[in-house]
Design an enzyme around this catalytic site. Structure first.
Site, mmCIF file in Angstrom:
data_model
loop_
_atom_site.group_PDB
_atom_site.id
_atom_site.type_symbol
_atom_site.label_atom_id
_atom_site.label_comp_id
_atom_site.label_asym_id
_atom_site.label_seq_id
_atom_site.Cartn_x
_atom_site.Cartn_y
_atom_site.Cartn_z
ATOM 1 N N THR A 37 -14.290 -28.908 -84.298
ATOM 2 C CA THR A 37 -14.569 -29.572 -83.017
ATOM 3 C C THR A 37 -15.111 -30.975 -83.239
ATOM 4 O O THR A 37 -15.021 -31.820 -82.354
ATOM 5 C CB THR A 37 -15.605 -28.768 -82.206
ATOM 6 O OG1 THR A 37 -16.673 -28.407 -83.084
ATOM 7 C CG2 THR A 37 -15.005 -27.505 -81.619
ATOM 8 N N ASP A 38 -15.656 -31.237 -84.436
ATOM 9 C CA ASP A 38 -16.370 -32.508 -84.644
ATOM 10 C C ASP A 38 -15.462 -33.713 -84.476
ATOM 11 O O ASP A 38 -15.806 -34.660 -83.774
ATOM 12 C CB ASP A 38 -17.105 -32.534 -85.995
ATOM 13 C CG ASP A 38 -16.216 -32.269 -87.199
ATOM 14 O OD1 ASP A 38 -15.039 -31.861 -87.015
ATOM 15 O OD2 ASP A 38 -16.690 -32.465 -88.332
ATOM 16 N N SER A 69 -30.219 -37.981 -113.060
ATOM 17 C CA SER A 69 -29.664 -36.764 -112.470
ATOM 18 C C SER A 69 -29.971 -35.567 -113.358
ATOM 19 O O SER A 69 -29.376 -35.398 -114.421
ATOM 20 C CB SER A 69 -28.153 -36.892 -112.287
ATOM 21 O OG SER A 69 -27.637 -35.637 -111.895
ATOM 22 N N ALA A 126 -19.114 -25.013 -101.983
ATOM 23 C CA ALA A 126 -19.152 -23.854 -101.076
ATOM 24 C C ALA A 126 -19.115 -24.306 -99.619
ATOM 25 O O ALA A 126 -19.197 -23.500 -98.705
ATOM 26 C CB ALA A 126 -20.406 -23.024 -101.339
ATOM 27 N N LEU A 128 -21.417 -26.216 -98.178
ATOM 28 C CA LEU A 128 -22.777 -26.194 -97.616
ATOM 29 C C LEU A 128 -23.421 -27.578 -97.654
ATOM 30 O O LEU A 128 -24.625 -27.725 -97.525
ATOM 31 C CB LEU A 128 -23.644 -25.169 -98.353
ATOM 32 C CG LEU A 128 -23.115 -23.730 -98.309
ATOM 33 C CD1 LEU A 128 -24.012 -22.792 -99.096
ATOM 34 C CD2 LEU A 128 -22.972 -23.241 -96.873
ATOM 35 N N SER A 129 -22.587 -28.596 -97.870
ATOM 36 C CA SER A 129 -23.015 -29.993 -97.720
ATOM 37 C C SER A 129 -23.996 -30.485 -98.760
ATOM 38 O O SER A 129 -24.994 -31.112 -98.446
ATOM 39 C CB SER A 129 -23.606 -30.236 -96.324
ATOM 40 O OG SER A 129 -22.642 -29.974 -95.375
ATOM 41 N N GLU A 163 -20.573 -42.244 -97.381
ATOM 42 C CA GLU A 163 -19.533 -41.305 -97.818
ATOM 43 C C GLU A 163 -18.149 -41.772 -97.382
ATOM 44 O O GLU A 163 -17.187 -41.698 -98.133
ATOM 45 C CB GLU A 163 -19.827 -39.897 -97.284
ATOM 46 C CG GLU A 163 -18.887 -38.865 -97.870
ATOM 47 C CD GLU A 163 -19.414 -37.437 -97.834
ATOM 48 O OE1 GLU A 163 -18.597 -36.526 -97.978
ATOM 49 O OE2 GLU A 163 -20.638 -37.231 -97.672
ATOM 50 N N ASP A 175 -22.958 -33.013 -90.898
ATOM 51 C CA ASP A 175 -23.671 -32.598 -92.111
ATOM 52 C C ASP A 175 -24.922 -33.434 -92.340
ATOM 53 O O ASP A 175 -25.993 -32.913 -92.665
ATOM 54 C CB ASP A 175 -22.752 -32.708 -93.331
ATOM 55 C CG ASP A 175 -21.501 -31.869 -93.178
ATOM 56 O OD1 ASP A 175 -21.439 -31.078 -92.217
ATOM 57 O OD2 ASP A 175 -20.583 -32.007 -94.005
#
Length: 386
Positions: A37-38, A69, A126, A128-129, A163, A175
């Site tokens: 829907t976004d 990192s 996965a 999950l952002s 991004e 997200d």
């Protein structure tokens, strides 16, 4: 999160040679309802989860940004904010950070350099952002270190811009927005057109269970682009900016004029928007029976009209539904063609769900699932000053 905090502190001290001054976090997220829907200017209902990206940081007096990192073996990236900030082909993780800093500067925020150590436990790949959590935690870090006058919404928009324009990945705003603005024990109803958000209280004890099918996701990009084009074509036929502007009544009047495939895609988006707005009401009223029905309808619509589920995902949804009945809800979440399901599960049934999935899923599909039992958590912010 305590382990992540320890890891970033230790690596900061080992690699950079002194102690950090601040610990900052930003969470991953899962979308409870409102799928595809976004980009149709519609509604989504995500919550932030207790898997985070954590930063240890300190400001510098010069213009150098140094980033360690932890998750890539203490690899280091270093750049000067007064010079051109360029894309690093061989260090993909660094580009999210470079992009966020570059976009903050372009928006007119003034700051000097910083030392940063970063680590996360948001499962990568996965859906999950993990990337949004990284973008948001870096924006939050500069806000905290330099007292920037930047809203949480702008931190999210800045991350999305990084991004889209710097990393080169076309993502919506959901997200980053939920990572920046989430609230504990709440979901967030987000209007993807106006970017207005509304906190929606959840039953406090409700577990948010995410199960990764571990089905390798093929075709995602090409199929995603096709769906997007079909939705745009439908909007054009209806003479509106986006499918958000079409009611189900208008759709039913005109359905005969639409290509059958385009009609199915449009019907999913139009009904999913209605479901998402109603789901926010059901959740706020702690009406889990209705919430479960809406999640089931959403899944059926993704399966039959939008055609983005696969056998493994449908199997997982059926297994979980058997256990929770009308005490919760379950559906596929994310882009489709594999990935994860999300379930709202009463705490008393979490162990049953895990055991039943373990007993049945692999036997039916040959794949082993990964299960994440989460709670709805706060969005990005300062964890501690050291």
């Amino acid at each position: 999160m305590s382990e992540l905090i320890q890891n970033v502190k230790t690596s900061f001290e080992q690699v950079l040679g002194y102690a950090p001054s601040h610990i900052i976090q930003a969470p991953g997220r899962v979308n409870l309802i409102g799928e595809h829907t976004d980009y149709n200017d519609g509604f989504v209902l995500p919550c932030a989860i207790n898997y985070q990206t954590v930063v240890a940081a300190a400001k510098r007096e010069d213009n150098l940004v140094r980033v360690v990192s932890v998750d890539y073996g203490n690899a280091v990236d270093e750049f000067d904010i007064t010079q051109a900030i360029t894309f690093q082909q061989d260090k993909m993780w660094a580009n999210y950070i470079r992009g966020v800093v570059k976009c903050l500067l372009a928006r007119g925020y003034a700051f000097t350099g910083a030392d940063i150590s970063v680590s996360g436990n948001v499962p990568q790949g996965a859906g999950l952002s993990s990337s949004a959590a990284l973008e948001v935690v870096i924006g939050q870090t500069f806000k905290v270190l330099f007292n920037l006058e930047i809203s949480q919404a702008e931190i999210a928009l800045n991350g999305q811009q990084a991004e889209n324009e710097f990393v080169g990945c076309n993502c919506g705003i959901m997200d980053q927005m939920i990572s920046a603005e989430g609230r504990e024990n709440h979901a967030m109803l987000l209007d993807c057109r106006s970017l207005e958000t509304e906190s929606v209280s959840m039953p406090e004890e409700m577990a948010v269970v995410i199960i990764n099918s571990n089905k390798k996701r093929g075709l995602v990009d090409s199929e995603y682009n096709t769906r997007r084009q079909q939705c745009e074509e439908a909007a054009r036929i209806f003479g509106v900016k986006a499918l958000r502007d079409v009611t189900i009544e208008q759709f039913n009047e005109k359905v005969a004029e639409l290509d059958e495939m385009v009609a199915k895609r449009a019907r999913h988006v139009i009904t999913e928007n209605d479901r998402t707005v109603e789901a926010a009401q059901a959740l706020r009223a702690h009406d889990m029976k209705r919430m479960g029905e809406l999640m089931a309808e959403s899944h059926a619509s993704m399966r039959d009209d939008f055609e983005i589920t696969v056998k493994e995902i449908d199997t997982l949804v059926e297994i979980v539904k058997e256990v929770i009945g009308d005490q919760g809800g379950v559906r596929m979440t994310g882009g489709g063609f594999g990935g994860c399901i999300v379930a709202l599960v009463p705490p008393a049934l979490v162990d049953d769900v895990k055991a039943t999935v373990a007993a049945k899923y692999q036997a039916a599909t040959g794949l082993k699932e990964s299960i994440y039992v989460c709670q709805a958590k706060d969005g990005a912010g300062l964890v501690e000053m050291l």
